[in-house]
Design an enzyme around this catalytic site. Structure first.
Site, PDB file in Angstrom:
ATOM      1  N   ILE A 186      -7.282   9.682   0.189  1.00 31.92           N
ATOM      2  CA  ILE A 186      -7.218  10.453  -0.853  1.00 31.92           C
ATOM      3  C   ILE A 186      -7.272   9.597  -2.275  1.00 31.92           C
ATOM      4  O   ILE A 186      -7.218   8.552  -2.346  1.00 31.92           O
ATOM      5  CB  ILE A 186      -5.689  10.971  -0.862  1.00 31.92           C
ATOM      6  N   GLY A 289     -12.822  13.229   2.870  1.00 32.67           N
ATOM      7  CA  GLY A 289     -13.324  14.231   2.140  1.00 32.67           C
ATOM      8  C   GLY A 289     -14.856  14.340   2.173  1.00 32.67           C
ATOM      9  O   GLY A 289     -15.440  15.201   1.242  1.00 32.67           O
ATOM     10  N   GLN A 298     -23.452  10.000   2.195  1.00 32.75           N
ATOM     11  CA  GLN A 298     -23.007  11.089   2.918  1.00 32.75           C
ATOM     12  C   GLN A 298     -24.201  11.821   3.519  1.00 32.75           C
ATOM     13  O   GLN A 298     -24.172  13.153   4.144  1.00 32.75           O
ATOM     14  CB  GLN A 298     -22.115  12.015   2.053  1.00 32.75           C
ATOM     15  N   CYS A 458      11.333  20.025 -16.257  1.00 29.20           N
ATOM     16  CA  CYS A 458      11.113  20.599 -14.889  1.00 29.20           C
ATOM     17  C   CYS A 458      12.471  20.480 -14.425  1.00 29.20           C
ATOM     18  O   CYS A 458      13.495  19.926 -14.768  1.00 29.20           O
ATOM     19  CB  CYS A 458      10.067  19.850 -13.912  1.00 29.20           C
TER      20      CYS A 458
END
Length: 484
Positions: A186, A289, A298, A458
């Site tokens: 990630i 990914g 890629q 929050c």
């Protein structure tokens, strides 16, 4: 009030033993998630569905339960129902009439019935009887079986009648932990968030591996993405977040590796390192990914060369997806704004990257690395329980301040998700409150008045601390955490 959880069709098609195992696992996952909302949540498994009961004295929990259920993998859809008892078909009609009289006034409607159990009537007979009564004794325009304005959904089980008040679409996929674990690489960008989500949805406990190329600011941003994905879609199970200090590898690549080979070599080094970490964790597959042709590394040729560096299975769920489709999915799962504000470090490494790497040349370049480079990097990697991210932030947030009182020239920013803010609005008399969801804060904070101090709020203080630290790392010092 109850929820009926309908299993994803692929689960229903499994053999009896597998179906029972998947259903039992889904029941456990639902219980684990809802217990964090309320300890009194009741979850009961049946052959083709799972029941969730909202405590009678806490009807306000229905919306929170529904939102959590919508994000648990393995669920096709959820229906919220009110429960009644009945003795006859006419009794069913008499109970439906007052509930739907006003809803169908001036509109077309139809009645749909699903029935299980032994009765002296069938579903169609109930639909005709109830529909005929509603058509005759209400102000409805009439019955329309195709595309009605209102559908009266009823479910009958034994002597119980369930009137469907709301339908919530689920994620689909398989229950978490019904598949083997994976290690997802990630970066915080568009692609890696979506690829991680897709394996969560597929029922694989997804651990995160982050190659740090950009210092503390980059790591904080990526941790926010990973925490969001876990908290929203995978909270039923513990996972690990592994941070790998990869600057030494990048330094040697820039110093020793041929410019055209840099991108492929970097990816091979990442895969080697990830494979070593995965083996230590007992994980058999890496998730990336990567999408075919998206960047120079890629191409099919380069991906083939990259894969040759390890025997570990490398999974690429986005391989045939277009970039816009990936961005759309990123937006849907709530990681788009994180990705927009995330710096990209890999793309600057090679100025003239090859699109047709030759394995022999790449391997020759890799002989220039220090012999113990991978060993040192793996030893320096830090793995934490993803639930510890908040605690870890507490130890690093010494540069900011947590306050319980509000002074003049201070503005509160409610960073909760919109639906959470709507359910429980923050109201403080005499205080300016801005509402900027946490996933938009990084991109919108620069537009705020720099002469004021902003207090981030929050519910639990986790995301506010993460956001405060992230903003401080970006150079903003007019930010604090508000914990009333």
């Amino acid at each position: 009030m109850k929820f009926i959880v309908k299993l994803y069709p692929e689960i229903m098609m499994k053999s009896k033993p597998v179906r029972m195992r998947f259903t039992k696992m889904l029941e456990t996952n639902i219980r684990n998630v809802l217990k964090k909302v309320d300890e009194d949540a009741k979850v009961q498994r049946q052959w083709d569905r799972i029941w969730v009961k909202v405590p009678n004295d806490k009807p306000e929990l229905a919306q929170a339960f529904g939102e959590r259920l919508a994000c648990i993998p393995g669920i096709a859809h959820v229906v919220q129902v009110d429960e009644y008892s009945f003795t006859s078909v006419d009794d069913i009609y008499q109970q439906v009439l007052p509930v739907y009289r006003d809803q169908i006034a001036g509109k077309t409607f139809c009645v749909r019935v699903k029935r299980t159990g032994s009765h002296d009537f069938n579903s169609i007979e109930v639909e005709r009887y109830v529909g005929g009564g509603l058509n005759q004794f209400t102000d409805a325009i009439g019955v329309r079986l195709k595309n009605p304005e209102v559908t009266v959904n009823l479910e009958i089980e034994g002597d119980k009648l369930y009137m469907v008040t709301k339908r919530i679409e689920g994620l689909g996929g398989f229950p978490m932990a019904t598949q083997e674990d994976v290690l997802s690489l990630i970066s915080g960008g568009f692609d890696s968030g979506v690829s991680s989500y897709q394996f969560i949805k597929k029922g694989a406990r997804t651990h995160y591996c982050f190659f740090n190329l950009g210092g503390a600011q980059h790591e904080i941003g990526v941790k926010q993405v990973a925490y969001h994905l876990w908290k929203t879609y995978g909270e039923s199970h513990k996972v690990k977040f592994v941070s790998v200090p990869f600057e030494p590898v990048v330094a040697e690549i820039l110093e020793k590796i041929d410019n055209g080979q840099m991108g492929v070599v970097l990816k091979r080094m990442m895969m080697r390192t990830a494979a070593r970490i995965a083996e230590r964790m007992g994980i058999q597959a890496i998730v990336t990914g990567e999408s075919l042709g998206q960047v120079s590394s890629q191409t099919l040729t380069n991906l083939n060369v990259i894969d040759r560096c390890t025997d570990m299975l490398i999974l690429r769920p986005l391989i045939a997806m277009d970039k816009q489709d990936i961005i759309n999915e990123c937006r849907r799962i709530g990681t788009e704004d994180f990705a927009k504000s995330m710096p990209e470090y890999c793309g600057v490494i090679s100025q003239k990257p090859t699109v047709k790497a030759v394995l022999a040349k790449v391997e020759a370049e890799e002989t220039k690395f220090s012999e113990d480079l991978i060993d040192r990097i793996v030893e320096q990697a830090v793995a934490i329980d993803i639930r510890e991210i908040a605690e870890q932030m507490n130890t690093r947030i010494t540069e900011t301040e947590t306050v319980v009182a509000i002074d003049t020239n201070e503005v509160v920013i409610d960073i909760r998700a919109p639906e959470e803010e709507e359910n429980k609005p923050l109201e403080i008399e005499g205080v300016e409150i801005k509402r900027i969801p946490f996933f938009k804060l990084a991109t919108q904070f620069a537009d705020l008045d720099k002469q004021k101090t902003y207090l981030l709020y929050c519910e639990r203080g986790v995301m506010s601390k993460l956001q405060a630290l992230y903003l401080i790392e970006q150079g903003y010092h007019n930010v604090k955490v508000y914990r009333p």
